[in-house]
Design an enzyme around this catalytic site. Structure first.
Site, PDB file in Angstrom:
ATOM      1  N   ASP A  98      35.780  31.494  30.708  1.00 17.30           N
ATOM      2  CA  ASP A  98      35.875  32.901  30.969  1.00 17.30           C
ATOM      3  C   ASP A  98      36.014  33.615  29.455  1.00 17.30           C
ATOM      4  OD1 ASP A  98      36.807  35.448  32.560  1.00 17.30           O
ATOM      5  OD2 ASP A  98      37.073  33.890  33.968  1.00 17.30           O
ATOM      6  N   ASP A 199      34.302  38.725  31.614  1.00 19.76           N
ATOM      7  CA  ASP A 199      34.726  39.773  32.428  1.00 19.76           C
ATOM      8  C   ASP A 199      34.478  41.009  32.102  1.00 19.76           C
ATOM      9  OD1 ASP A 199      37.337  39.619  34.047  1.00 19.76           O
ATOM     10  OD2 ASP A 199      38.197  40.881  32.535  1.00 19.76           O
ATOM     11  N   GLU A 253      30.250  39.851  34.617  1.00 26.15           N
ATOM     12  CA  GLU A 253      31.205  40.269  35.828  1.00 26.15           C
ATOM     13  C   GLU A 253      30.962  41.576  35.865  1.00 26.15           C
ATOM     14  OE1 GLU A 253      34.940  41.187  35.907  1.00 26.15           O
ATOM     15  OE2 GLU A 253      35.243  40.840  37.946  1.00 26.15           O
ATOM     16  N   HIS A 326      39.051  34.710  42.534  1.00 24.89           N
ATOM     17  CA  HIS A 326      40.435  34.739  42.516  1.00 24.89           C
ATOM     18  C   HIS A 326      40.845  36.206  42.606  1.00 24.89           C
ATOM     19  CE1 HIS A 326      38.862  35.858  38.720  1.00 24.89           C
ATOM     20  NE2 HIS A 326      39.680  36.376  38.500  1.00 24.89           N
ATOM     21  N   ASP A 327      39.935  37.115  42.786  1.00 29.22           N
ATOM     22  CA  ASP A 327      40.236  38.664  43.185  1.00 29.22           C
ATOM     23  C   ASP A 327      40.059  39.004  44.586  1.00 29.22           C
ATOM     24  OD1 ASP A 327      40.882  38.910  40.354  1.00 29.22           O
ATOM     25  OD2 ASP A 327      38.694  39.672  40.013  1.00 29.22           O
TER      26      ASP A 327
HETATM   27  O1  TEU Z   1      38.157  41.587  37.577  1.00 32.07           O
HETATM   28  C1  TEU Z   1      37.654  42.853  37.155  1.00 32.07           C
HETATM   29  C2  TEU Z   1      37.575  43.892  38.465  1.00 32.07           C
HETATM   30  O2  TEU Z   1      36.450  44.550  38.714  1.00 32.07           O
HETATM   31  C3  TEU Z   1      38.682  43.763  39.124  1.00 32.07           C
HETATM   32  O3  TEU Z   1      39.186  45.077  39.167  1.00 32.07           O
HETATM   33  C4  TEU Z   1      38.331  43.685  40.758  1.00 32.07           C
HETATM   34  O4  TEU Z   1      37.777  44.727  41.246  1.00 32.07           O
HETATM   35  C5  TEU Z   1      39.703  43.746  41.314  1.00 32.07           C
HETATM   36  O5  TEU Z   1      40.495  42.523  40.691  1.00 32.07           O
HETATM   37  C6  TEU Z   1      39.654  43.666  42.754  1.00 32.07           C
HETATM   38  O6  TEU Z   1      40.977  43.756  43.072  1.00 32.07           O
HETATM   39  C7  TEU Z   1      38.472  41.199  36.418  1.00 32.07           C
HETATM   40  C8  TEU Z   1      39.181  39.918  36.767  1.00 32.07           C
HETATM   41  O7  TEU Z   1      38.385  38.943  37.556  1.00 32.07           O
HETATM   42  C9  TEU Z   1      40.737  40.092  37.113  1.00 32.07           C
HETATM   43  O8  TEU Z   1      41.203  39.010  37.535  1.00 32.07           O
HETATM   44  C10 TEU Z   1      41.264  40.690  35.956  1.00 32.07           C
HETATM   45  O9  TEU Z   1      42.661  41.337  36.610  1.00 32.07           O
HETATM   46  C11 TEU Z   1      40.434  42.032  35.384  1.00 32.07           C
HETATM   47  O10 TEU Z   1      39.002  41.628  35.157  1.00 32.07           O
HETATM   48  C12 TEU Z   1      40.910  42.669  34.344  1.00 32.07           C
HETATM   49  O11 TEU Z   1      40.624  41.685  33.201  1.00 32.07           O
END
Ligand code: TEU
Ligand code: CA
Length: 552
Positions: A98, A199, A253, A326-327
């Protein structure tokens, strides 16, 4: 299209905190991943994407980085990392990391220095602004609730944080910041890693600091925060300075990456990124108030996301195929059926992903059909987003029972409960106390049980990934949705000079008689063992039946 190894790869995403704890402190770690490398290889995986393992105070579980050149204590040491990388390569797999460079932790040395004084040479590494009439510089909100600005009394200025209050945004306008990032990227690439998942890369160029006129947060993301005026210039520079010098893969992303602007990031002629993660299907059930205001969606809407992206990129750039990470919630709970037809529907999603054009990404636990979790108490949740929204709703006196339901459906911790390795204590994930509770369904859903069951979801993943490997047409061939309006069936065709594939997926929990001309096609694989019930232009599908057919 050019053929490359990363187009032909299947990627496996690891969230190390939840993967496997090797030393009993209740936190997954790098040695835990090393223990499982043979398992990962046995799935047919080519590339591992590992979420952040850098030094971090873990306000956002590693997405708040305090030192890009060091490993988080809980996860191990740089020696452990080197051992992991060697172990991955020995097995003929690749490892991507990442890259989190829209922001750092507020504990990063750069920020500490930047904050120390307005005269600091690093002041301009971050985004500092004067307030307006006693308040913040503008009305921006952070992704995780509350103002996107924090006031610093000593300098009487505010700094920007689009995510948590401990994730100040870097100032990409500053060429020294970009140099620092490129140097750091080279450090990891020279170590031998095979690429980056970047990210929120869509957010690095800011488009000025006017108030957002939009009420809906998603609209603000798309029109104010994302795809700023210099993002493509920055990515081209990064490509020229770093990426182009290595044989690697990149996937950016991006909230705010949509059909209109997405192509530009991955168009092969533009020389920016190899793939992006777009969120069309991830935001499909978000209501006007966002993810904790879930709304129903239809199968035609879902299919349209995949078809639109395939059409848009065909012949120009490469797609990523993913259903969760994971989100987001667990895919079987979100897009399929985690009850009566748990195994069938989990296999259906696997067959779907492995039959599409693009590089498929499997998130840890999907291969055994892990499901969402529903903890009764907010105290059992860890995710900063979930905790912030709970606090916000409490303060506003809103209906917390309703919110708990939304958290059960949408919260990020659904995907972060430990991987269920066995029916032993804590699902075999840790001998200690896990940092987040294990999903109570681990006695039924776990790797060990599925290893010994030839008909398991796990073994279906293995077979299906092998089918993809044996049929390069499944990687590169053209795609068309045969029946976009069907509310029940997803039927698509893949074809090239060699052969034709037909994929038919029953997204309902009932038998379904479907009219389709499958003359001359033979079943390659399906999630029911029985031969295909096809005759006179009709196929009778069982609940959640998925079938891949081929005509040479
Ligand atoms: O996620 C970015 C993102 O777009 C998130 O806001 C996503 O929409 C959200 O998690 C949904 O609830 C990335 C990472 O994958 C995430 O884990 C991090 O928290 C975020 O960036 C900040 O670095
Ligand atoms: Ca540990």
């Amino acid at each position: 299209m050019n053929k490359t190894w990363w187009k032909e790869s299947v990627v496996y995403q690891i969230y190390p905190r939840s993967y496997k704890d090797s030393n009993g402190d209740g936190i997954g770690d790098i040695q835990g991943v090393i223990q499982k490398l043979d398992y990962i290889k046995s799935l047919g995986i080519d590339v591992i994407w590992m979420c952040p393992v850098y030094k971090s105070p873990n306000d956002d579980n590693g997405y708040d980085i305090a030192d890009y050149y060091d490993i988080m204590d809980e996860f191990g040491t740089m020696d452990d990392f080197d051992e992991l990388l060697a172990g991955v390569h020995e097995r003929g797999m690749r490892l991507i990391m990442d890259l989190v460079v829209n922001h750092t932790s507020d504990e990063h040395a750069w920020f500490v220095e930047s904050k120390s004084s307005k005269e600091s040479p690093k002041r301009d590494y971050y985004i500092w602004k004067k307030g307006i009439s006693g308040g913040p510089p503008n009305n921006w909100q952070s992704f995780f609730g509350g103002d996107a600005w924090i006031y610093d009394k000593a300098s009487d200025e505010y700094f920007l944080h689009l995510f948590t209050t401990k994730q100040p945004d870097l100032n990409w306008e500053n060429p020294t910041v970009r140099e620092e990032v490129y140097t750091m990227m080279k450090y990891w690439l020279d170590k031998g890693i095979d690429g980056f998942r970047m990210d929120v890369i869509s957010l690095i160029s800011k488009r000025g600091y006017d108030d957002t006129p939009y009420q809906e947060f998603n609209e603000t993301i798309e029109k104010v925060y994302a795809n700023g005026p210099r993002v493509h210039e920055f990515l081209k520079e990064m490509n020229r300075e770093v990426l182009s010098k290595y044989d690697i893969m990149t996937v950016g992303e991006g909230p705010g990456i949509n059909l209109d602007n997405g192509g530009k990031y991955v168009n092969e002629e533009e020389k920016e990124l190899d793939m992006v993660f777009q969120f069309g299907h991830m935001f499909i059930d978000h209501g006007p108030e966002g993810k904790f205001d879930p709304v129903p969606y239809s199968l035609p809407q879902f299919k349209k996301v995949f078809s639109d992206w395939d059409n848009k990129l065909a012949g120009k750039g490469w797609n990523s195929i993913f259903l969760g990470n994971h989100d987001f919630p667990r895919i079987t709970s979100r897009f399929a059926n985690d009850q009566e037809f748990h195994a069938e529907s989990a296999k259906l999603l696997c067959l779907m992903m492995m039959s599409m054009r693009g590089t498929p990404y499997v998130y840890q636990g999907e291969e055994i059909g892990m499901t969402n979790v529903a903890f009764d108490s907010i105290d059992d949740y860890d995710d900063i987003e979930t905790k912030n929204v709970y606090k916000e709703w409490s303060e506003k006196g809103k209906d917390l029972n309703l919110l708990m339901k939304a958290i059960h459906q949408q919260g990020r911790d659904n995907a972060r409960t430990p991987v269920q390795w066995s029916d032993q204590v804590n699902a075999g994930y840790t001998s200690g106390t896990p940092w987040i509770k294990v999903n109570p369904n681990y006695p039924q859903i776990n790797v060990l049980a599925q290893e010994t069951d030839s008909d398991s979801i796990l073994n279906f993943y293995r077979e299906m990934i092998q089918v993809r490997k044996d049929n390069p047409s499944l990687v590169y061939a053209d795609y068309v949705d045969l029946d976009p309006m069907s509310e029940s069936i997803y039927a698509f065709k893949r074809w090239d000079d060699e052969c034709e594939h037909l994929v038919i997926l029953n997204f309902t929990s009932e038998d379904y008689v479907y009219n389709i001309d499958a003359q001359g096609f033979e079943k390659v694989i399906g999630n029911y063992k029985a031969p295909l019930a096809y005759g006179s232009g009709q196929i009778t599908l069982k609940p959640w039946e998925a079938v891949l057919m081929k005509k040479s």
